[in-house]
Motif scaffolding. Structure first.
Motif, PDB file in Angstrom:
ATOM      1  N   ASP A  43       0.826  -1.208   0.000  1.00  0.00           N
ATOM      2  CA  ASP A  43       0.000   0.000   0.000  1.00  0.00           C
ATOM      3  C   ASP A  43       0.862   1.260   0.000  1.00  0.00           C
ATOM      4  O   ASP A  43       0.541   2.235  -0.685  1.00  0.00           O
ATOM      5  CB  ASP A  43      -0.952  -0.002   1.193  1.00  0.00           C
ATOM      6  CG  ASP A  43      -2.076  -1.014   1.061  1.00  0.00           C
ATOM      7  OD1 ASP A  43      -2.282  -1.563  -0.052  1.00  0.00           O
ATOM      8  OD2 ASP A  43      -2.747  -1.275   2.083  1.00  0.00           O
ATOM      9  N   ALA A  44       1.968   1.247   0.740  1.00  0.00           N
ATOM     10  CA  ALA A  44       2.845   2.423   0.802  1.00  0.00           C
ATOM     11  C   ALA A  44       3.464   2.738  -0.552  1.00  0.00           C
ATOM     12  O   ALA A  44       3.733   3.900  -0.854  1.00  0.00           O
ATOM     13  CB  ALA A  44       3.944   2.202   1.843  1.00  0.00           C
ATOM     14  N   GLU A  45       3.669   1.697  -1.376  1.00  0.00           N
ATOM     15  CA  GLU A  45       4.302   1.892  -2.684  1.00  0.00           C
ATOM     16  C   GLU A  45       3.314   1.716  -3.838  1.00  0.00           C
ATOM     17  O   GLU A  45       3.735   1.625  -4.991  1.00  0.00           O
ATOM     18  CB  GLU A  45       5.470   0.917  -2.835  1.00  0.00           C
ATOM     19  CG  GLU A  45       6.571   1.163  -1.834  1.00  0.00           C
ATOM     20  CD  GLU A  45       7.735   0.205  -1.996  1.00  0.00           C
ATOM     21  OE1 GLU A  45       7.802  -0.529  -3.004  1.00  0.00           O
ATOM     22  OE2 GLU A  45       8.607   0.201  -1.102  1.00  0.00           O
ATOM     23  N   ASP A  46       2.024   1.680  -3.517  1.00  0.00           N
ATOM     24  CA  ASP A  46       0.968   1.529  -4.519  1.00  0.00           C
ATOM     25  C   ASP A  46       1.206   0.301  -5.403  1.00  0.00           C
ATOM     26  O   ASP A  46       1.145   0.370  -6.624  1.00  0.00           O
ATOM     27  CB  ASP A  46       0.842   2.793  -5.365  1.00  0.00           C
ATOM     28  CG  ASP A  46      -0.463   2.816  -6.164  1.00  0.00           C
ATOM     29  OD1 ASP A  46      -1.464   2.250  -5.676  1.00  0.00           O
ATOM     30  OD2 ASP A  46      -0.469   3.382  -7.268  1.00  0.00           O
ATOM     31  N   ARG A  47       1.491  -0.846  -4.757  1.00  0.00           N
ATOM     32  CA  ARG A  47       1.735  -2.093  -5.466  1.00  0.00           C
ATOM     33  C   ARG A  47       0.533  -3.023  -5.328  1.00  0.00           C
ATOM     34  O   ARG A  47      -0.190  -2.966  -4.337  1.00  0.00           O
ATOM     35  CB  ARG A  47       2.973  -2.801  -4.911  1.00  0.00           C
ATOM     36  CG  ARG A  47       4.257  -2.051  -5.176  1.00  0.00           C
ATOM     37  CD  ARG A  47       5.485  -2.841  -4.709  1.00  0.00           C
ATOM     38  NE  ARG A  47       6.692  -2.073  -4.930  1.00  0.00           N
ATOM     39  CZ  ARG A  47       7.336  -2.026  -6.091  1.00  0.00           C
ATOM     40  NH1 ARG A  47       6.906  -2.725  -7.122  1.00  0.00           N
ATOM     41  NH2 ARG A  47       8.423  -1.284  -6.230  1.00  0.00           N
ATOM     42  N   VAL A  48       0.371  -3.888  -6.293  1.00  0.00           N
ATOM     43  CA  VAL A  48      -0.617  -4.955  -6.253  1.00  0.00           C
ATOM     44  C   VAL A  48       0.051  -6.159  -5.606  1.00  0.00           C
ATOM     45  O   VAL A  48       1.120  -6.590  -6.049  1.00  0.00           O
ATOM     46  CB  VAL A  48      -1.084  -5.339  -7.680  1.00  0.00           C
ATOM     47  CG1 VAL A  48      -2.043  -6.513  -7.641  1.00  0.00           C
ATOM     48  CG2 VAL A  48      -1.683  -4.138  -8.392  1.00  0.00           C
ATOM     49  N   VAL A  49      -0.541  -6.704  -4.550  1.00  0.00           N
ATOM     50  CA  VAL A  49      -0.013  -7.924  -3.948  1.00  0.00           C
ATOM     51  C   VAL A  49      -0.448  -9.096  -4.813  1.00  0.00           C
ATOM     52  O   VAL A  49      -1.624  -9.264  -5.117  1.00  0.00           O
ATOM     53  CB  VAL A  49      -0.512  -8.111  -2.503  1.00  0.00           C
ATOM     54  CG1 VAL A  49      -0.103  -9.480  -1.957  1.00  0.00           C
ATOM     55  CG2 VAL A  49       0.014  -7.005  -1.599  1.00  0.00           C
ATOM     56  N   VAL A  50       0.521  -9.918  -5.226  1.00  0.00           N
ATOM     57  CA  VAL A  50       0.264 -11.134  -5.989  1.00  0.00           C
ATOM     58  C   VAL A  50       0.503 -12.288  -5.029  1.00  0.00           C
ATOM     59  O   VAL A  50       1.606 -12.445  -4.496  1.00  0.00           O
ATOM     60  CB  VAL A  50       1.203 -11.256  -7.212  1.00  0.00           C
ATOM     61  CG1 VAL A  50       0.870 -12.498  -8.015  1.00  0.00           C
ATOM     62  CG2 VAL A  50       1.122 -10.002  -8.074  1.00  0.00           C
ATOM     63  N   THR A  51      -0.542 -13.098  -4.785  1.00  0.00           N
ATOM     64  CA  THR A  51      -0.449 -14.114  -3.742  1.00  0.00           C
ATOM     65  C   THR A  51      -1.348 -15.307  -4.020  1.00  0.00           C
ATOM     66  O   THR A  51      -2.265 -15.223  -4.840  1.00  0.00           O
ATOM     67  CB  THR A  51      -0.819 -13.501  -2.374  1.00  0.00           C
ATOM     68  OG1 THR A  51      -0.584 -14.452  -1.339  1.00  0.00           O
ATOM     69  CG2 THR A  51      -2.265 -13.050  -2.351  1.00  0.00           C
ATOM     70  N   LYS A  52      -1.088 -16.396  -3.314  1.00  0.00           N
ATOM     71  CA  LYS A  52      -1.980 -17.555  -3.280  1.00  0.00           C
ATOM     72  C   LYS A  52      -2.687 -17.624  -1.928  1.00  0.00           C
ATOM     73  O   LYS A  52      -3.531 -18.477  -1.703  1.00  0.00           O
ATOM     74  CB  LYS A  52      -1.179 -18.845  -3.482  1.00  0.00           C
ATOM     75  CG  LYS A  52      -0.633 -19.031  -4.864  1.00  0.00           C
ATOM     76  CD  LYS A  52       0.189 -20.291  -4.929  1.00  0.00           C
ATOM     77  CE  LYS A  52      -0.434 -21.262  -5.889  1.00  0.00           C
ATOM     78  NZ  LYS A  52       0.354 -22.500  -6.016  1.00  0.00           N
ATOM     79  N   ASP A  53      -2.350 -16.735  -1.028  1.00  0.00           N
ATOM     80  CA  ASP A  53      -2.794 -16.755   0.366  1.00  0.00           C
ATOM     81  C   ASP A  53      -4.187 -16.154   0.508  1.00  0.00           C
ATOM     82  O   ASP A  53      -4.380 -14.957   0.319  1.00  0.00           O
ATOM     83  CB  ASP A  53      -1.773 -15.970   1.197  1.00  0.00           C
ATOM     84  CG  ASP A  53      -2.024 -16.023   2.683  1.00  0.00           C
ATOM     85  OD1 ASP A  53      -3.111 -16.453   3.115  1.00  0.00           O
ATOM     86  OD2 ASP A  53      -1.111 -15.618   3.434  1.00  0.00           O
ATOM     87  N   SER A  54      -5.159 -16.985   0.886  1.00  0.00           N
ATOM     88  CA  SER A  54      -6.541 -16.501   1.025  1.00  0.00           C
ATOM     89  C   SER A  54      -6.692 -15.506   2.171  1.00  0.00           C
ATOM     90  O   SER A  54      -7.660 -14.737   2.205  1.00  0.00           O
ATOM     91  CB  SER A  54      -7.511 -17.669   1.213  1.00  0.00           C
ATOM     92  OG  SER A  54      -7.208 -18.370   2.406  1.00  0.00           O
ATOM     93  N   ASN A  55      -5.747 -15.472   3.114  1.00  0.00           N
ATOM     94  CA  ASN A  55      -5.819 -14.484   4.194  1.00  0.00           C
ATOM     95  C   ASN A  55      -5.767 -13.063   3.644  1.00  0.00           C
ATOM     96  O   ASN A  55      -6.391 -12.159   4.198  1.00  0.00           O
ATOM     97  CB  ASN A  55      -4.683 -14.686   5.196  1.00  0.00           C
ATOM     98  CG  ASN A  55      -4.843 -15.952   6.000  1.00  0.00           C
ATOM     99  OD1 ASN A  55      -5.949 -16.465   6.159  1.00  0.00           O
ATOM    100  ND2 ASN A  55      -3.736 -16.472   6.496  1.00  0.00           N
ATOM    101  N   PHE A  56      -5.036 -12.865   2.561  1.00  0.00           N
ATOM    102  CA  PHE A  56      -4.993 -11.533   1.949  1.00  0.00           C
ATOM    103  C   PHE A  56      -6.355 -11.159   1.384  1.00  0.00           C
ATOM    104  O   PHE A  56      -6.761 -10.004   1.460  1.00  0.00           O
ATOM    105  CB  PHE A  56      -3.926 -11.465   0.853  1.00  0.00           C
ATOM    106  CG  PHE A  56      -2.551 -11.224   1.374  1.00  0.00           C
ATOM    107  CD1 PHE A  56      -2.184  -9.993   1.882  1.00  0.00           C
ATOM    108  CD2 PHE A  56      -1.612 -12.237   1.356  1.00  0.00           C
ATOM    109  CE1 PHE A  56      -0.903  -9.766   2.365  1.00  0.00           C
ATOM    110  CE2 PHE A  56      -0.328 -12.021   1.829  1.00  0.00           C
ATOM    111  CZ  PHE A  56       0.024 -10.787   2.341  1.00  0.00           C
TER     112      PHE A  56
END
Length: 103
Positions: free
Chosen positions: A46-59
């Motif tokens: 969020d601080a760097e305006d990035r998209v998190v790419v993940t397999k983690d359903s917690n996100f």
């Protein structure tokens, strides 16, 4: 587009995204590396305006309940080889980026 690739995905995905003209980092480059908590990963993205790419359903849950990370790309391929994952990204990267820009 700027991405932060989560720890359970290969750093090769970040390398691929960079070679495709994007700005991608892997969690291994964060202060706590791949041991960064989900909150630390989300805050960095969020601080760097990035998209998190993940397999983690917690996100997904955090994104829906607390709107953090603010942008998220969930990988739902199950267990596949890195080569298969990179091939999927290569085929669908443009369409996925267009969807992310619309948000």
């Amino acid at each position: 587009m700027k991405f932060l690739v989560d720890a359970q995905l290969s750093a090769r995905l970040a390398d691929f995204l960079n070679s495709a003209g994007h700005d991608a980092v892997h969690t291994s480059s964060l202060h706590n590396g791949s041991r960064s908590s989900d909150r630390q990963v989300a805050a960095a993205a969020d601080a760097e305006d990035r998209v998190v790419v993940t397999k983690d359903s917690n996100f997904r849950d955090s994104h829906l309940l607390r709107e953090t990370p603010s942008r998220l790309l969930i990988i739902a391929t199950g267990n596949v080889t890195n080569e298969t994952l990179l091939a999927v990204f290569e085929r669908s990267l443009t369409a996925n980026c267009q969807r992310l820009f619309q948000q």
